[in-house]
Design a protein around this motif. Structure first.
Motif, PDB file in Angstrom:
ATOM      1  N   LYS B 566       0.964  -1.066   0.041  1.00  0.00           N
ATOM      2  CA  LYS B 566      -0.181   0.036  -0.080  1.00  0.00           C
ATOM      3  C   LYS B 566       0.906   1.162   0.011  1.00  0.00           C
ATOM      4  CE  LYS B 566      -3.985  -2.074   2.360  1.00  0.00           C
ATOM      5  NZ  LYS B 566      -5.101  -1.893   1.344  1.00  0.00           N
ATOM      6  N   PRO B 567       0.560   2.177  -0.594  1.00  0.00           N
ATOM      7  CA  PRO B 567       1.373   3.379  -0.830  1.00  0.00           C
ATOM      8  C   PRO B 567       1.837   4.002   0.310  1.00  0.00           C
ATOM      9  CG  PRO B 567      -0.925   3.778  -1.943  1.00  0.00           C
ATOM     10  CD  PRO B 567      -0.717   2.460  -1.160  1.00  0.00           C
ATOM     11  N   CYS B 568       0.941   4.056   1.516  1.00  0.00           N
ATOM     12  CA  CYS B 568       1.602   4.664   2.515  1.00  0.00           C
ATOM     13  C   CYS B 568       2.739   3.707   3.413  1.00  0.00           C
ATOM     14  CB  CYS B 568       0.402   4.740   3.561  1.00  0.00           C
ATOM     15  SG  CYS B 568       1.038   5.230   5.396  1.00  0.00           S
ATOM     16  N   GLN B 569       2.405   2.626   3.318  1.00  0.00           N
ATOM     17  CA  GLN B 569       3.482   1.420   4.014  1.00  0.00           C
ATOM     18  C   GLN B 569       4.664   1.461   2.973  1.00  0.00           C
ATOM     19  OE1 GLN B 569       0.147   1.220   4.700  1.00  0.00           O
ATOM     20  NE2 GLN B 569       0.890   1.562   6.590  1.00  0.00           N
ATOM     21  N   ALA B 571       5.865   3.826   1.104  1.00  0.00           N
ATOM     22  CA  ALA B 571       6.612   5.191   1.472  1.00  0.00           C
ATOM     23  C   ALA B 571       7.449   5.103   2.609  1.00  0.00           C
ATOM     24  CB  ALA B 571       5.507   6.472   1.803  1.00  0.00           C
ATOM     25  N   PHE B 572       6.739   4.467   3.728  1.00  0.00           N
ATOM     26  CA  PHE B 572       7.540   4.383   5.265  1.00  0.00           C
ATOM     27  C   PHE B 572       8.726   3.551   5.029  1.00  0.00           C
ATOM     28  CE2 PHE B 572       5.788   7.075   8.533  1.00  0.00           C
ATOM     29  CZ  PHE B 572       4.759   7.605   7.708  1.00  0.00           C
ATOM     30  N   PHE B 573       8.157   2.305   4.467  1.00  0.00           N
ATOM     31  CA  PHE B 573       9.367   1.122   4.753  1.00  0.00           C
ATOM     32  C   PHE B 573      10.442   1.233   3.714  1.00  0.00           C
ATOM     33  CE2 PHE B 573       6.170  -1.411   6.900  1.00  0.00           C
ATOM     34  CZ  PHE B 573       6.842  -1.384   8.226  1.00  0.00           C
ATOM     35  N   ARG B 574      10.173   2.190   2.460  1.00  0.00           N
ATOM     36  CA  ARG B 574      11.294   2.395   1.800  1.00  0.00           C
ATOM     37  C   ARG B 574      12.013   3.580   2.078  1.00  0.00           C
ATOM     38  NH1 ARG B 574       9.773   0.979  -4.290  1.00  0.00           N
ATOM     39  NH2 ARG B 574      11.857   0.914  -4.833  1.00  0.00           N
ATOM     40  N   VAL B 575      11.381   4.197   3.435  1.00  0.00           N
ATOM     41  CA  VAL B 575      12.188   5.629   3.882  1.00  0.00           C
ATOM     42  C   VAL B 575      12.137   6.564   2.791  1.00  0.00           C
ATOM     43  CG1 VAL B 575      13.458   6.455   5.455  1.00  0.00           C
ATOM     44  CG2 VAL B 575      13.367   4.152   5.502  1.00  0.00           C
ATOM     45  N   ASP B 576      11.033   6.670   2.093  1.00  0.00           N
ATOM     46  CA  ASP B 576      10.877   7.842   1.054  1.00  0.00           C
ATOM     47  C   ASP B 576      10.642   9.161   1.671  1.00  0.00           C
ATOM     48  OD1 ASP B 576      10.189   9.665  -0.977  1.00  0.00           O
ATOM     49  OD2 ASP B 576       8.702   8.090  -1.924  1.00  0.00           O
ATOM     50  N   HIS B 577      11.701   9.897   2.153  1.00  0.00           N
ATOM     51  CA  HIS B 577      11.676  10.865   2.922  1.00  0.00           C
ATOM     52  C   HIS B 577      10.560  12.274   2.653  1.00  0.00           C
ATOM     53  CE1 HIS B 577      14.343  12.041   6.524  1.00  0.00           C
ATOM     54  NE2 HIS B 577      12.883  12.856   6.552  1.00  0.00           N
ATOM     55  N   SER B 578      10.710  12.396   1.497  1.00  0.00           N
ATOM     56  CA  SER B 578       9.813  13.483   1.000  1.00  0.00           C
ATOM     57  C   SER B 578       8.309  12.943   0.901  1.00  0.00           C
ATOM     58  CB  SER B 578      10.084  14.081  -0.160  1.00  0.00           C
ATOM     59  OG  SER B 578      10.030  13.047  -1.325  1.00  0.00           O
ATOM     60  N   LEU B 579       8.297  11.932   0.737  1.00  0.00           N
ATOM     61  CA  LEU B 579       6.658  11.329   0.727  1.00  0.00           C
ATOM     62  C   LEU B 579       6.263  11.207   2.418  1.00  0.00           C
ATOM     63  CD1 LEU B 579       4.461  10.676  -1.076  1.00  0.00           C
ATOM     64  CD2 LEU B 579       5.329   8.217  -0.995  1.00  0.00           C
ATOM     65  N   MET B 580       7.054  10.816   3.118  1.00  0.00           N
ATOM     66  CA  MET B 580       6.783  10.516   4.559  1.00  0.00           C
ATOM     67  C   MET B 580       6.561  12.037   5.308  1.00  0.00           C
ATOM     68  SD  MET B 580       9.929   7.936   6.069  1.00  0.00           S
ATOM     69  CE  MET B 580       9.154   7.989   7.764  1.00  0.00           C
ATOM     70  N   LEU B 581       7.282  13.068   4.581  1.00  0.00           N
ATOM     71  CA  LEU B 581       6.909  14.361   5.013  1.00  0.00           C
ATOM     72  C   LEU B 581       5.662  14.906   4.617  1.00  0.00           C
ATOM     73  CD1 LEU B 581      10.397  16.045   4.232  1.00  0.00           C
ATOM     74  CD2 LEU B 581       9.490  15.634   6.614  1.00  0.00           C
ATOM     75  N   THR B 582       5.140  14.428   3.285  1.00  0.00           N
ATOM     76  CA  THR B 582       3.831  14.687   2.940  1.00  0.00           C
ATOM     77  C   THR B 582       2.868  14.201   3.856  1.00  0.00           C
ATOM     78  OG1 THR B 582       5.038  14.796   0.786  1.00  0.00           O
ATOM     79  CG2 THR B 582       2.770  14.832   0.992  1.00  0.00           C
TER      80      THR B 582
END
Lengths: 213, 720
Positions: B566-569, B571-582
């Motif tokens: 899922k997109p949120c997971q 973003a977090f597990f790949r530590v996509d920083h900018s997406l996490m910030l979003t």
């Protein structure tokens, strides 16, 4: 109620995963050793008062970070607001020692223009039989980077107090000498409320004046 | 909160071993006591003379007369003088002390005249739930979600009590010359035990030293009739209550203490249980006959009215022996229509005949004090009994509703999933929590299998993972010439191993040797082969573990891979920083909207959402909330998606809004990264329900999308 402290120092604890960061901090702040503990995800928080000289208390705010490399992009954001740090490696895990300079570079590059007072900690020194890093080479490395080195064990409560207190004293000296200054918008060092009755020595009043200006 | 110890390092460090140790402290106190000279013992006075043989008696006389109180309270004899013997709580806390102490004198005796006590067979009785391994028994007790084995605890200690009786008897009868070795406590526990169970024997004990020994002996050998009495006076006592002083300590203490308890347990196990087993009928694990200070584990008729129990108790004990009608205790007891359980261990004694009698007014005063204590205890226990009754009723109701819900899910909803899953009724039922028996199925259906993973694919990934483990160099440290990138990937396999044992450690099922250790290892390993680009990230083990608890291995893997996709997971597990910030920014939009005051407070203290959200989102609350509550969050998360994770976060903040607004940065951070152990589920869900996930007519997804578009402008959190 809040105990009165002279300064609050924010310390960050870094190092490879499973070197025992959380256990060391727990031993220091809670006085116990947990056989099992969760892996830290993100960051955990601890605090303790330390009396470095009679009547002079420092409040330590300790940030316990996740060790896995993947989390570094998250944790590196926390360096900037730290005045000191404990850099841990596991004396029974050579790789964690080899990664020490990576951690240092990482930290240095993300705190500019500030700098962090680091203490190198060789952890799990109770496991002497499984030692993979000698004290000499660790001391050499620490010397090369201008750090102190101490070997600790959270399990046997060896040097745990010393590690934190020594680092606190070093930072306190730097603050007292003006090498580290309290700044607005920087959380590394904060001045606490200082009642005149308890602390009347010169440097203390100087310190408290600093925070009001 | 903050530790104010400023002592030297050695002082502090040496302190840690016995940190907060009520038992150890008491234990030590008693140890010292029994080792010290008689004059110190006399300062701890009480009813010691009752059981001591004549030769030492005179030594007690002078100090005893100045004794202010003369209760046969066990606590009195074991604890120091400073302790407030009027306080009921301290009286309670005296009980575990007692349990710990008896072994001390027994140890003395064992070497001496072992014949009576010792059983030649030192093996542990197989039926007893005791474990020699201290870590085992203690970790179970520590668990917050795993049922506590208070039952076992009782089992652990009550025989000890019984046996201390035996020991006391042996000492008195067989080895008079060694009586100075007897610790006060074993004696006190003896008389206490008896006073609880059979008044007449106690009367005997009080009046005559020598004959008491005889009485006791017969009593113990007639174990059957003895336990008859105890059985009949069963009460709806909660074993957890009994254990609680001890367990609280067990939770605080370090491993040193656990060892202490453990060795104690094994001691009981070895010498004491064997005796008990041989003597009377074998003790089944569920046999309710053990009795500890008038409380027994709830077994039969747990809803029994305390008054009835008391009546039964009185008639029974009346029948058990003709009794001494002039007993002062009897008259006291007759005045009460309900005997408080905790005070059955507290008996008002007259001074023994060989001591000067109390002045009348002093006796009167003591009587009055005693009655006050008993009345207080009675009141409290009545209240507790009512509370327990209500809890039981609530639980029954809850279980019933779960039962009917499970039926509805199984018979109506699951067979017609595609048509019904979006209906109002199902959504309502869903919100209330999915019954555990169908939880896994519903999760699987709700998460879906977008990735089309089959059981075969899982097996392929697993066998690949196994290949890798085989070829992996055993100690990672020997591979010195690796570059950083590959070392991270290699160590991720290693890290899985280390993290598995750190996943829900209190449940003791994922650890090495636990039933789900290999399953968890397999799923995480297979995932690193399925998605090498993601690999293993800390926090994943918790998600996999929760799935394993509700699904079969292959299905758990399918749900795991789809959930992480899922997109949120991602973003977090790949530590996509900018997406996490979003995500954090979107969260803050709804935070400000729903809880403006708290939002301002957080801003003022520069508490950013990353500090608490990272842990919550990474582990889907499984690490931060009690497991059953986390599963309820997962229920709705499977239904509503990522939005619900952030809504739950806001619900938590709303629930604790008042507490949080009074805290500074560090306390808030600590509070949120370590949420309270007990979170009221219904209340939390009420707070979650009152969080509106619309901001200026925009839903979560729209807000997130808008923020993603102008990422540059909104990076307040981590780009400092």
């Amino acid at each position: 109620m809040e105990t009165i402290w002279l300064y609050q120092f924010r310390l960050i604890v870094i190092g490879d995963s499973t070197v025992g960061k959380s256990c060391l901090i727990r031993r220091f702040t809670e006085g116990r050793f947990a056989q099992v503990s969760d892996p830290t995800v993100g960051v955990d928080f601890f605090s303790r008062l330390v009396e470095i000289e009679p009547g002079k208390r420092i409040k330590l705010q300790i940030w316990d970070t996740a060790g896995q490399e993947r989390f570094r992009s998250i944790t590196r954001a926390y360096y900037r607001n730290s005045v000191g740090g404990l850099l841990l490696f596991d004396i029974t895990n050579r790789r964690s020692f080899q990664n020490v300079h990576n951690w240092l570079e990482e930290a240095q590059s993300h705190v500019q223009p500030h700098s962090i007072v680091f203490l190198l900690v060789g952890h799990k020194c109770d496991l002497e039989a499984q030692r993979q890093v000698t004290q000499q080479e660790a001391e050499k490395l620490a010397g090369a980077f201008g750090m102190r080195y101490v070997e600790t064990s959270a399990r046997d409560a060896i040097n745990v107090e010393k590690a934190f207190v020594d680092l606190t004293r070093d930072i306190f000296e730097l603050v007292r000498n003006g090498d580290i200054k309290i700044q607005d918008g920087w959380e590394g060092v904060k001045s606490g409320f200082v009642p005149n009755t308890v602390h009347s020595s010169e440097e203390v009043t100087k310190g408290s004046r600093q925070c009001f200006c | 909160m903050a530790n104010t110890t400023h002592g030297t390092e050695s002082r502090r460090d040496s302190h840690c071993g016995v940190y907060g140790g009520a038992i150890v402290e008491n234990g030590c106190a008693v140890k010292n006591l029994s080792a010290s000279d008689p004059s110190t013992q006399t300062n701890n006075h009480c009813h010691v003379p009752i059981m001591h043989s004549e030769p030492i008696l005179p030594a007690y006389m002078p100090t005893c007369s100045s004794t202010p109180l003369y209760y046969s309270s066990p606590q009195k004899s074991c604890s120091d003088q400073n302790q407030d013997c009027h306080s009921l709580s301290s009286q309670d806390s005296g009980i575990p002390t007692l349990e710990i102490n008896p072994p001390e004198p027994i140890l003395h005796q064992r070497s001496g005249d072992g014949g009576l006590i010792l059983d030649s067979n030192h093996d542990s009785p197989a039926t007893l739930p005791l474990d020699d391994d201290p870590s085992d028994s203690n970790t179970i007790r520590k668990s917050s979600t795993f049922p506590r084995s208070g039952y076992d605890s009782i089992r652990l200690f009550s025989p000890a009590l019984r046996l201390s009786t035996t020991t006391g008897m042996t000492i008195g009868g067989g080895a008079l010359n060694r009586s100075d070795d007897i610790s006060v406590c074993s004696v006190s526990s003896m008389s206490t035990e008896l006073s609880v169970s059979n008044e007449d024997i106690l009367d005997f004990t009080v009046t005559s030293d020598s004959s008491a020994i005889v009485t006791l002996e017969t009593d113990v050998s007639n174990a059957a009739s003895f336990s008859d009495v105890t059985l009949s006076s069963l009460s709806p006592g909660n074993p957890r209550d009994l254990w609680s002083p001890g367990s609280g300590v067990a939770e605080q203490e370090g491993d040193g203490r656990q060892k202490k308890l453990g060795s104690l347990a094994s001691f009981f196990n070895k010498s004491l249980f064997a005796r008990r087993l041989k003597e009377s009928r074998p003790v089944e694990q569920r046999d309710p006959g053990w009795k500890l200070f008038g409380k027994v584990p709830p077994r039969e008729t747990p809803t029994k009215d305390p008054k009835r129990i008391q009546k039964e108790y009185e008639t029974k004990s009346g029948r058990a022996g003709p009794g001494n009608p002039t007993s002062p205790r009897k008259s006291v007891r007759k005045n009460l229509d309900f005997e408080p359980l905790s005070t059955t261990a507290l008996i008002l004694e007259d001074r023994p005949a060989n001591l000067p009698a109390k002045p009348a007014e002093e006796a009167q005063k003591h009587r009055q004090q005693y009655e006050e204590m008993v009345a207080q205890a009675k009141k409290r226990e009545l209240k507790e009994a009512q509370k327990r009754k209500k809890q039981l009723e609530d639980r029954c109701k809850l279980e019933e509703s779960i039962g009917t819900a499970a039926q509805t899910w199984n018979q109506e909803i699951l067979p017609n999933w595609s048509t019904m899953c979006t209906s109002r009724r199902v959504r309502d039922l869903w919100w209330q929590g999915i019954p555990p028996s169908v939880r896994g199925k519903v999760w699987s259906l709700a998460v879906g299998n977008e990735l089309n993973i089959t059981h075969e694919l899982y097996n392929i990934c697993l066998s690949r993972a196994k290949e890798k483990w085989k070829t992996m160099p055993a100690p990672a440290s020997e591979t010195e010439t690796e570059d950083a990138g590959s070392s991270d990937r290699e160590s991720s396999l290693e890290l899985i191993k280390l993290d598995i044992s750190r996943t829900f450690p209190h449940l003791c099922i994922f650890q090495q040797g636990g039933p789900y250790h290999d399953v968890l290892h397999s799923i995480l390993g297979a995932y690193t082969c399925y998605r090498p680009d993601v690999g293993y990230v800390q926090g994943m083990s918790f998600i996999a573990a929760v799935l394993i608890l509700n699904l079969d291995t292959a299905d758990a893997f399918i749900a795991f891979a789809n959930l992480l996709n899922k997109p949120c997971q991602m973003a977090f597990f790949r530590v996509d920083h900018s997406l996490m910030l979003t995500y954090f920014s979107a969260f803050e939009v709804f935070f400000e909207e729903n809880l403006p005051k708290l939002f301002a407070h957080f801003k003022k203290n520069s508490l950013t959402p990353d500090i608490y959200l990272i842990d919550w989102i990474f582990t889907l609350y499984s690490k931060s909330l009690p497991l059953d509550l986390a599963c309820r969050v997962w229920d709705v998360f499977c239904r509503d998606g990522e939005e619900f994770l952030f809504r739950t976060a806001l619900g938590l903040l709303r629930l604790y809004q008042d507490v949080l607004t009074c805290m500074d940065f560090i306390h808030m951070a600590q509070f949120l990264t370590r949420l309270p152990d007990l979170i009221p589920a219904e209340q939390l869900f009420q707070h979650i329900a009152s969080i509106h996930m619309t901001s200026r007519n925009r839903k979560w997804g729209q807000v997130l999308q808008a923020l993603q578009k102008d990422q540059e402008r909104c990076s307040p959190v981590l780009k400092r």
